[in-house]
Write a protein that holds these residues in place. Structure first.
Motif, short mmCIF file in Angstrom:
data_model
loop_
_atom_site.label_atom_id
_atom_site.label_comp_id
_atom_site.label_asym_id
_atom_site.label_seq_id
_atom_site.Cartn_x
_atom_site.Cartn_y
_atom_site.Cartn_z
N GLN A 57 -9.91 47.54 -7.13
CA GLN A 57 -9.90 49.01 -7.14
C GLN A 57 -8.47 49.56 -7.19
O GLN A 57 -8.11 50.51 -6.50
CB GLN A 57 -10.65 49.55 -5.92
N ALA A 58 -7.67 48.91 -8.03
CA ALA A 58 -6.29 49.36 -8.22
C ALA A 58 -6.26 50.60 -9.11
O ALA A 58 -7.15 50.81 -9.94
CB ALA A 58 -5.46 48.25 -8.83
N ASP A 59 -5.24 51.40 -8.94
CA ASP A 59 -5.06 52.59 -9.75
C ASP A 59 -4.10 52.34 -10.90
O ASP A 59 -4.03 53.13 -11.85
CB ASP A 59 -4.52 53.73 -8.88
N ALA A 60 -3.32 51.25 -10.82
CA ALA A 60 -2.37 50.93 -11.88
C ALA A 60 -2.17 49.42 -11.94
O ALA A 60 -2.29 48.72 -10.93
CB ALA A 60 -1.03 51.63 -11.64
N LEU A 61 -1.86 48.95 -13.14
CA LEU A 61 -1.51 47.55 -13.38
C LEU A 61 -0.06 47.54 -13.85
O LEU A 61 0.28 48.19 -14.85
CB LEU A 61 -2.44 46.94 -14.43
N LEU A 62 0.78 46.81 -13.13
CA LEU A 62 2.21 46.71 -13.43
C LEU A 62 2.49 45.32 -13.99
O LEU A 62 2.19 44.32 -13.33
CB LEU A 62 3.02 46.95 -12.15
N VAL A 63 3.10 45.26 -15.18
CA VAL A 63 3.30 43.95 -15.83
C VAL A 63 4.69 43.87 -16.47
O VAL A 63 5.38 44.86 -16.68
CB VAL A 63 2.23 43.70 -16.91
N HIS A 64 5.03 42.63 -16.83
CA HIS A 64 6.24 42.35 -17.62
C HIS A 64 5.91 42.39 -19.11
O HIS A 64 6.68 42.89 -19.91
CB HIS A 64 6.79 40.99 -17.20
N HIS A 65 4.76 41.84 -19.47
CA HIS A 65 4.32 41.81 -20.87
C HIS A 65 3.15 42.78 -21.05
O HIS A 65 2.03 42.48 -20.67
CB HIS A 65 3.87 40.40 -21.27
N ILE A 92 -7.40 53.22 -15.12
CA ILE A 92 -6.28 52.43 -14.59
C ILE A 92 -5.08 52.58 -15.51
O ILE A 92 -5.19 52.37 -16.73
CB ILE A 92 -6.66 50.95 -14.45
N SER A 93 -3.94 52.93 -14.96
CA SER A 93 -2.72 53.04 -15.75
C SER A 93 -2.13 51.66 -16.01
O SER A 93 -2.28 50.74 -15.21
CB SER A 93 -1.69 53.89 -15.00
N LEU A 94 -1.43 51.54 -17.14
CA LEU A 94 -0.66 50.33 -17.45
C LEU A 94 0.81 50.70 -17.50
O LEU A 94 1.22 51.56 -18.27
CB LEU A 94 -1.10 49.73 -18.78
N ILE A 95 1.59 50.02 -16.65
CA ILE A 95 3.03 50.23 -16.57
C ILE A 95 3.69 48.89 -16.91
O ILE A 95 3.35 47.86 -16.31
CB ILE A 95 3.46 50.68 -15.17
N ALA A 96 4.63 48.89 -17.85
CA ALA A 96 5.23 47.63 -18.29
C ALA A 96 6.74 47.77 -18.44
O ALA A 96 7.23 48.78 -18.95
CB ALA A 96 4.61 47.20 -19.62
N TYR A 97 7.45 46.74 -18.01
CA TYR A 97 8.90 46.68 -18.19
C TYR A 97 9.27 45.29 -18.68
O TYR A 97 8.98 44.29 -18.01
CB TYR A 97 9.64 46.99 -16.88
N HIS A 98 9.91 45.24 -19.83
CA HIS A 98 10.25 43.96 -20.45
C HIS A 98 11.72 43.61 -20.20
O HIS A 98 12.06 43.12 -19.12
CB HIS A 98 9.90 44.01 -21.95
#
Length: 252
Positions: A57-65, A92-98
């Protein structure tokens, strides 16, 4: 509870995301609910990571890829379409930083593996870069190539591929996590004894031998587990929200 855009703005500023020329957009890639109570983080925005975010039940997914890599087809169909559909349907939001997450001096993937290995006195692998993506550092106690490989295998829990050279002692090490095997020439120019990255190419075998330094492929996923966890912990501390790491061991 925190506001989604406050979190993204803080991450953008902290990682100096707008100062990088990258292969995909950094920051908010898919917008979900604006109120964030929990973030799941993962190396890659795979379907398994999305399913974990839904289950928790997360509101956002934070990833590298994340998504939308340069050169990818534009239509949101097939595997990528299915992933994006799940995120949107579950708000669900997707937040990414490469690259910003590779290079950050305290939360980045490179500093994280330097800390794990015990590498000190970091320098830029390419001094011409404003925010160096790769680094050079030093072991306090020099090791033989065999000892260094065993150390890396223990740290990363990965079947490390060692491409040898004639050097018998390793002290000065170049490194860049992920798929940066082609930076080996920069490490050779800096007179490193060894170079570490995640992946390996057929050509890398000859380059290590002819350039005269050891190459250690420690896994793309295995070397990039740590930055996203450090960033998630920093977000948790800054905004007093829950974060959790999802691990799906990728043998590549």
């Amino acid at each position: 509870m925190a506001n989604l855009h406050d979190i993204v703005q803080w991450c953008n500023q902290t990682l100096k995301a707008n100062e990088f020329k990258d292969y995909a957009p950094n920051g908010l890639q898919i917008e979900g609910k604006l109120e964030v109570n929990k973030i799941v983080c993962a190396v890659t925005a795979s379907e398994d990571a999305i399913d974990a975010a839904i289950a928790q039940q997360a509101d956002a997914l934070l990833v590298h890829h994340g998504y939308f890599w340069k050169g990818e087809p534009y239509p949101i169909t097939g595997m990528r379409g299915n992933r994006i559909k799940k995120l949107i349907q579950n708000n669900i939001s997707l937040i990414a930083y490469h690259l910003p997450l590779d290079a950050h001096p305290t939360m980045g993937n490179n500093i994280a593996i330097a800390d794990l290995i015990g590498l000190k006195d970091l320098e830029a692998l390419d001094p011409s870069e404003k925010h160096p993506i790769g680094n050079i550092a030093y072991l306090d106690n020099p090791l033989s190539p065999e000892q260094f490989k065993a150390k890396l295998q223990s740290i990363f829990d990965f079947n490390v591929i060692h491409l040898p050279s004639d050097k018998t002692v390793i002290k000065k090490v170049g490194f860049c996590t992920g798929g940066a095997q082609d930076f080996i020439a920069k490490a050779a120019q800096a007179d490193c004894d060894a170079y570490i990255s995640g992946e390996v190419s057929e050509r890398t075998f000859y380059e290590a031998k002819e350039l005269g330094l050891h190459y250690f492929a420690c896994g793309h996923h295995a070397t990039e587990r740590y930055g996203v966890q450090r960033l998630a912990q920093a977000i948790e501390n800054q905004f007093s929200i829950k974060t959790e790491y999802f691990e799906l061991n990728n043998p590549i």
